[in-house]
Design an enzyme around this catalytic site. Structure first.
Site, PDB file in Angstrom:
ATOM      1  N   PHE A 143     -20.432  -6.743  -6.606  1.00 31.02           N
ATOM      2  CA  PHE A 143     -20.529  -7.035  -8.037  1.00 31.02           C
ATOM      3  C   PHE A 143     -21.997  -7.052  -8.423  1.00 31.02           C
ATOM      4  O   PHE A 143     -22.763  -7.892  -7.945  1.00 31.02           O
ATOM      5  CB  PHE A 143     -19.865  -8.365  -8.426  1.00 31.02           C
ATOM      6  CG  PHE A 143     -19.905  -8.581  -9.913  1.00 31.02           C
ATOM      7  CD1 PHE A 143     -18.950  -8.001 -10.735  1.00 31.02           C
ATOM      8  CD2 PHE A 143     -20.928  -9.294 -10.507  1.00 31.02           C
ATOM      9  CE1 PHE A 143     -19.009  -8.151 -12.121  1.00 31.02           C
ATOM     10  CE2 PHE A 143     -20.997  -9.446 -11.901  1.00 31.02           C
ATOM     11  CZ  PHE A 143     -20.029  -8.871 -12.704  1.00 31.02           C
ATOM     12  N   ASP A 228     -29.529  -7.979  -4.087  1.00 30.41           N
ATOM     13  CA  ASP A 228     -29.080  -8.620  -5.326  1.00 30.41           C
ATOM     14  C   ASP A 228     -28.783 -10.081  -4.998  1.00 30.41           C
ATOM     15  O   ASP A 228     -27.737 -10.416  -4.454  1.00 30.41           O
ATOM     16  CB  ASP A 228     -27.832  -7.905  -5.869  1.00 30.41           C
ATOM     17  CG  ASP A 228     -27.309  -8.544  -7.158  1.00 30.41           C
ATOM     18  OD1 ASP A 228     -27.765  -9.656  -7.501  1.00 30.41           O
ATOM     19  OD2 ASP A 228     -26.443  -7.929  -7.809  1.00 30.41           O
ATOM     20  N   LYS A 257     -29.434 -15.524 -13.176  1.00 34.13           N
ATOM     21  CA  LYS A 257     -28.635 -16.751 -13.241  1.00 34.13           C
ATOM     22  C   LYS A 257     -29.441 -18.055 -13.201  1.00 34.13           C
ATOM     23  O   LYS A 257     -29.965 -18.461 -14.220  1.00 34.13           O
ATOM     24  CB  LYS A 257     -27.541 -16.705 -12.170  1.00 34.13           C
ATOM     25  CG  LYS A 257     -26.518 -15.619 -12.515  1.00 34.13           C
ATOM     26  CD  LYS A 257     -25.186 -15.752 -11.836  1.00 34.13           C
ATOM     27  CE  LYS A 257     -24.176 -14.812 -12.477  1.00 34.13           C
ATOM     28  NZ  LYS A 257     -23.678 -13.775 -11.610  1.00 34.13           N
TER      29      LYS A 257
HETATM   30  C1  LIG Z   1     -23.524 -12.379 -12.140  1.00 33.21           C
HETATM   31  C2  LIG Z   1     -24.034 -11.297 -11.261  1.00 33.21           C
HETATM   32  C3  LIG Z   1     -24.643 -10.143 -11.778  1.00 33.21           C
HETATM   33  C4  LIG Z   1     -24.693  -9.849 -13.270  1.00 33.21           C
HETATM   34  O1  LIG Z   1     -25.401 -10.797 -13.979  1.00 33.21           O
HETATM   35  P1  LIG Z   1     -25.175 -10.901 -15.569  1.00 33.21           P
HETATM   36  O2  LIG Z   1     -26.184 -11.920 -16.004  1.00 33.21           O
HETATM   37  O3  LIG Z   1     -23.765 -11.334 -15.787  1.00 33.21           O
HETATM   38  O4  LIG Z   1     -25.447  -9.546 -16.134  1.00 33.21           O
HETATM   39  C5  LIG Z   1     -25.145  -9.221 -10.898  1.00 33.21           C
HETATM   40  N1  LIG Z   1     -25.073  -9.413  -9.567  1.00 33.21           N
HETATM   41  C6  LIG Z   1     -24.511 -10.499  -9.030  1.00 33.21           C
HETATM   42  C7  LIG Z   1     -24.469 -10.654  -7.543  1.00 33.21           C
HETATM   43  C8  LIG Z   1     -23.949 -11.482  -9.840  1.00 33.21           C
HETATM   44  O5  LIG Z   1     -23.348 -12.542  -9.310  1.00 33.21           O
END
Ligand SMILES: *Cc1c(COP(=O)(O)O)cnc(C)c1O
Length: 400
Positions: A143, A228, A257
């Site tokens: 994700f 990520d 986040k």
């Molecule tokens: C939440 C998330 C994203 C996307 O972040 P947004 O602020 O919702 O665009 C990307 N990578 C990971 C691993 C995430 O948990």
């Protein structure tokens, strides 16, 4: 069971809003630390933490203070000019993360897009890959966000259905499979884009040694290792970054986040100066990225993580939580896995009804990837609250 006020607000949201989510029947009115309070005054322990965006706990007073103070000075000038908060924020963030330079954005998806662009430019301008042939290796159940390009890298049918045509250049392989990675790398490979632990994918931890070997392979083939850590970063897994568990330093670190402390969307891509210098003025940007309000909030958010030893607390409380969950020994539980306070409980059947049973007991949590229940409370959680969570979990599992 649902109170009048809650019912009314849910009906209103459903009437006027797009239905791109299936939220819990919980209408939050205020929150503090690990606690949520709904419109009917009922209290819930937050085990979602806005997908790790509120690691510091809800409405942390120190971050609120920074936000309010900055809100009365200057909030946005765009990058058409400079602002006095950005230099200090960049210095703090890069030192905090151990990188030379950072490029600030807002949402996680934008920081991922930044990394994708950087990897492609690296492929053409440094590695010498032929025009438009650059490939980025991604992993099943990843994700990375919801933009059209990012969903092109997804293996999830529901994220992609009827949203094509997709962006080419992503190679999907099995998560944690070193042989598959070795086979997928070729002279056109610009980068791998990987979550050190897959959060949305169901709290999946790669086999021991995989990340380190993958990192070594990337070095060998001049492939960028792009981590990520939007969900796993900032203390969530018991270290400041999840890649620290394997003693690796990515070429590109993607954060978001919790960088905004739950107050404001703040994200960034970090890299070496040599790599980031591939971006020239005008090549990439964002109106809101690096605005003074975001910088003030993020600086405070980072300060709280350090001063309150939140990574260490995540480690201690996470161990307590996982030990307690494993001691439950319910025949319905297939596996308890996780690191720090990123915990997944895999059931033999869909986890959604169990999440509902917990919600009735005042525990707000959610299923992910059908059979997995993710528990990820704010990192400020204490021992009594973990014990309370375990009590309710045992209670619910005896009934469920
Ligand atoms: C939440 C998330 C994203 C996307 O972040 P947004 O602020 O919702 O665009 C990307 N990578 C990971 C691993 C995430 O948990």
């Amino acid at each position: 069971m649902i109170e009048e006020k809650t019912h009314e607000l849910i009906a209103m949201e459903d009437r006027y809003g797009a239905h791109n989510y299936h939220p819990l029947d919980l209408v939050v009115e205020r929150a503090a630390g690990v606690w949520l309070y709904d419109v009917d005054g009922k209290r819930y322990l937050d085990c979602i933490s806005a997908y790790s965006a509120v690691n510091q706990g809800h409405c942390h007073p120190r971050i609120a203070e920074a936000l309010l103070a900055q809100a009365q000075k200057v909030t946005l000038v765009s990058r058409a000019m400079r602002n006095d908060r950005l230099p200090r924020f960049l210095k703090k963030l890069t030192e905090f993360c151990g990188f030379e330079v950072a490029l600030p954005m807002n949402t996680g998806a934008e920081a991922v897009e930044t990394a994708i662009k950087l990897a492609r430019r690296y492929a053409y301008d440094i590695k010498g890959v032929a025009h438009d042939k650059a490939e980025i290796i991604v992993f099943n159940n990843n994700f990375h966000g919801r933009t059209t390009s990012i969903i092109s890298a997804s293996s999830e049918a529901s994220y992609k259905r009827s949203f094509g045509p997709f962006t080419p250049g992503f190679i999907l392989i099995e998560y944690g499979n070193f042989d598959a990675l070795q086979a997928a790398i070729n002279q056109n490979t610009a980068a791998i884009l990987i979550e050190p632990i897959q959060g949305e994918g169901g709290v999946n931890i790669p086999p021991p040694g995989f990340l380190k070997r993958a990192w070594g392979l990337c070095k060998e083939h001049e492939v960028l290792f792009m981590a990520d850590e939007i969900q796993t970063g900032f203390g969530r897994t018991g270290t400041m970054f999840a890649t620290e568990h394997d003693s690796i330093k990515p070429d590109v670190l993607i954060v978001g986040k919790a960088l905004g402390g739950g107050y404001y969307p703040v994200s960034a891509a970090l890299a070496s100066k040599k790599l980031m210098d591939l971006f020239k003025p005008g090549d990439h940007g964002s109106t809101f990225g690096g605005n003074p309000l975001a910088c003030a909030v993020a600086e405070a958010a980072l300060g709280v993580l350090v001063d309150e030893n939140l990574a260490e607390n995540a480690q201690t409380m996470g161990t307590l939580l996982m030990d307690g969950l494993r001691a439950c020994k319910s025949p319905r539980i297939k596996e308890v896995r996780g690191r720090g306070l990123l915990v997944g409980i895999e059931f033999h059947k869909p986890a959604r009804p169990f999440a509902s049973a917990l919600l009735q007991r005042g525990i707000a949590c959610k299923d992910t990837h059908v059979n997995v229940l993710r528990l990820a409370p704010p990192l400020v959680i204490n021992r009594e609250e973990i014990e309370m969570l375990l009590e309710h979990f045992k209670d619910a599992s005896s009934e469920f």
